[in-house]
Scaffold this active site. Structure first.
Site, PDB file in Angstrom:
ATOM      1  CG  ASP A 185      29.650  27.300 -46.321  1.00  0.00           C
ATOM      2  OD1 ASP A 185      28.950  27.810 -45.475  1.00  0.00           O
ATOM      3  OD2 ASP A 185      30.168  28.236 -47.179  1.00  0.00           O
ATOM      4  CG  ASP A 372      27.447  30.673 -42.596  1.00  0.00           C
ATOM      5  OD1 ASP A 372      27.932  29.537 -43.194  1.00  0.00           O
ATOM      6  OD2 ASP A 372      28.286  31.846 -42.702  1.00  0.00           O
TER       7      ASP A 372
END
Length: 591
Positions: A185, A372
């Protein structure tokens, strides 16, 4: 048996009782040849058994660095016939073999020196998308009350819920390694996994748990911590152990053992934990991220990692993360690089946003954007997502506040903008917002701090202020397109019916996808287009197929906002390079 041991033994034995000829005694840079040179005193001599043992012992204790350099030096001298050479030809083969063994031992598993992590992809389902939208909206409503993280002088708004995450990889923690499926992430910075000490959270019983007692490299830390996400939180304590990422071992990595996972998100999640690839500035507890330790321990050749996400939905391989550089097979053309504008998230400055060939106007002066990998969606300001929904025919909800503002204040706002009033002050002049010198705030903001029934009126005032701000943006765009007042107000009235619903999906007719406009992001003064089939999410097949807008509304307040979040829908189309050394992001067309 260790191949390095075998190699050293073979080299040493190959010289026992073998003649060596030299034209003259000379000094050599290679410690291997220095040992040979020191053993003879004439034009021809032999190495004794003791000398052979001495060579073996020295090679073994100084390997791999000295041995590697020595073999290279010896081969060079041999082939150049510079005064020391071996009589028996088969020893060259032994040296070549050992050179190959040592190269295999010293270099990473891949021939190009890159460390690759294979990603698996799960298909999106409608329930996960809806839950992600709802939880992100709930998190937005809580921002300012309890959900901010105060790290140094930064105010970090939690943006994550992970329900719509699709791509996962495997890591190991401990010795021997315990395997976990994690999201890599770029929108967070901590590594956390469920702990064997997690007894009272339902989510822990559906995922693998770390058992420190089974690891010989575990070091106790024990500092408690909590990470607040938009959809809930996890709590636990810090521990330290080795972390296996691909063929690398990151030593003494500090991570979180989660003992409480306080959200349904983590019960439904298809992953065990999160491996954050963001900056240390947003790391809870100021823990050093895994990526930082990879660089500090010199496990990667370059301070760069890159993402390639497979565009083929039927492919077995979901994608790949490459640590230490980029794989040229993953993209075509050259990357467009933009500087990181604020360390924390991988944040950069994005230019204008276009629907078809028309500018939305919101980002002409620049918008903050982050890349992201922890979400599949494209997240942007409500005003722009509403215009996208209108352009693609996505169903929304009728907003009473939106229509009320247009009916009562639409013409007045039009006239104010025509007369030259600054757009940022228009809503304060009509009395729907207060202007504090830099931004609008709700006229009812004071009553938020009061008790009783004033809190309800504050919420209503907030909605009217937000609706007014969207109206100003929409009217501005109509003025740029030289529309009449009647046509412009009719258009913005229709936009009210396209406001995204926080509790449901923006459903689209799958048969109309090909007729929808392209969406264009401006990055580094270059256009980055997404076609309808790239920004529309499709679940199911045939008659049960459902098409959903890949855009989600989320309003980040100034000074951090307006903010765009470019998730997997963008990263599938554009190979993305995260360059920590130069503090920049690179984008190129993925293949």
């Amino acid at each position: 048996m260790n191949p390095l041991f075998v190699c050293c033994y073979i080299i040493a034995c190959s010289y026992q009782n073998q003649p060596i000829r030299a034209s003259k005694k000379r000094e050599h840079n290679s410690p291997f040849l220095w040992m040979l040179n020191s053993e003879y005193q004439g034009p021809s001599s032999q190495l004794s058994g003791n000398s052979s043992f001495f060579i073996f012992f020295t090679l073994l204790t100084s390997a791999p660095t000295v041995l590697f350099a020595s073999v290279i030096s010896h081969l060079r001298l041999f082939f150049q016939s510079s005064g020391v050479y071996l009589i028996m030809g088969n020893q060259v083969l032994w040296l070549a073999f050992c050179f190959w063994v040592l190269t295999s031992l010293l270099l990473p598993a891949t021939s190009d020196g890159l460390v690759r992590i294979s990603l698996k992809k799960r298909p999106l389902d409608l329930e996960s998308i809806n839950a992600a939208r709802l939880l992100r909206q709930e998190g937005k409503l809580r921002v300012g009350a309890h959900s901010r993280l105060h790290i140094s002088d930064m105010d970090v708004v939690p943006l994550k819920n992970y329900l719509d995450a699709q791509y996962f990889g495997e890591i190991g923690i401990g010795s021997p390694p315990q395997k976990f499926t994690v999201i890599f992430d770029t929108g967070s910075s901590n590594l956390w996994i469920p702990s064997s000490k997690c007894h009272f959270s339902l989510a822990c019983y559906f995922h693998s748990k770390y058992k420190s007692s089974r690891s010989t490299t575990y070091t106790r830390n024990g500092t408690t911590c909590e990470i607040q996400y938009g959809s809930g939180s996890i709590a636990g304590f810090f521990s330290q152990d080795n972390v296996e990422v691909g063929n690398l071992i990151v030593e003494d990595q500090v991570f979180i053992e989660a003992t409480r996972e306080g959200s349904l998100t983590f019960v439904l999640a298809k992953f065990d934990g999160i491996l954050g690839l963001g900056f240390q500035e947003i790391s809870v507890g100021n823990a050093v991220p895994v990526w930082y330790n990879m660089m500090q321990q010199r496990l990667v050749g370059d301070d760069v990692f890159s993402f390639w996400l497979n565009k083929d939905p039927e492919a077995a391989e979901g994608g790949e993360i490459v640590f230490g550089g980029v794989d040229e097979k993953h993209y075509k053309g050259k990357h467009t690089y933009v500087p990181v504008t604020q360390k924390g998230y991988w944040q950069f400055n994005m230019g204008d946003f276009l629907i078809g060939d028309h500018s939305t106007g919101v980002c002409q002066e620049g918008c903050a954007a982050i890349v992201d990998s922890g979400t599949s969606l494209l997240v942007g300001p409500t005003a722009i997502v509403t215009e996208i929904n209108h352009a693609i025919g996505a169903e929304g909800i009728v907003s009473a506040e939106c229509k009320e503002v247009i009916t009562q204040y639409g013409e007045l706002i039009w006239d104010l903008l025509i007369s030259g009033v600054q757009p940022g002050k228009a809503c304060s002049q009509v009395g729907l917002c207060m202007f504090n010198g830099t931004k609008h705030v709700s006229t009812g903001i004071e009553s938020v701090l009061e008790k009783g029934n004033k809190e309800e009126s504050s919420i209503g005032d907030d909605l009217l202020c937000t609706a007014c701000e969207m109206l100003v943006i929409w009217v501005q765009n109509q003025l740029k397109q030289k529309k009449t007042k009647e046509a412009a107000l009719d258009y913005v009235n229709k936009l009210c019916d396209r406001l995204p619903s926080p509790m449901g999906e923006a459903v689209i007719d799958c048969e109309s996808v090909l007729s929808m406009p392209n969406i264009t992001f401006t990055i580094g003064n270059k256009p980055f287009n997404l076609t309808p089939d790239q920004y529309i999410l499709r679940t199911g097949e045939g008659t049960v197929a459902v098409c959903i807008s890949g855009f989600m509304a989320f309003d980040m307040p100034p000074p951090r906002g307006p903010l765009w979040i470019l998730g997997d829908a963008f990263m599938r189309v554009y190979h993305t390079v995260f360059d920590f050394g130069e503090l920049q992001l690179g984008f190129a067309e993925a293949v």
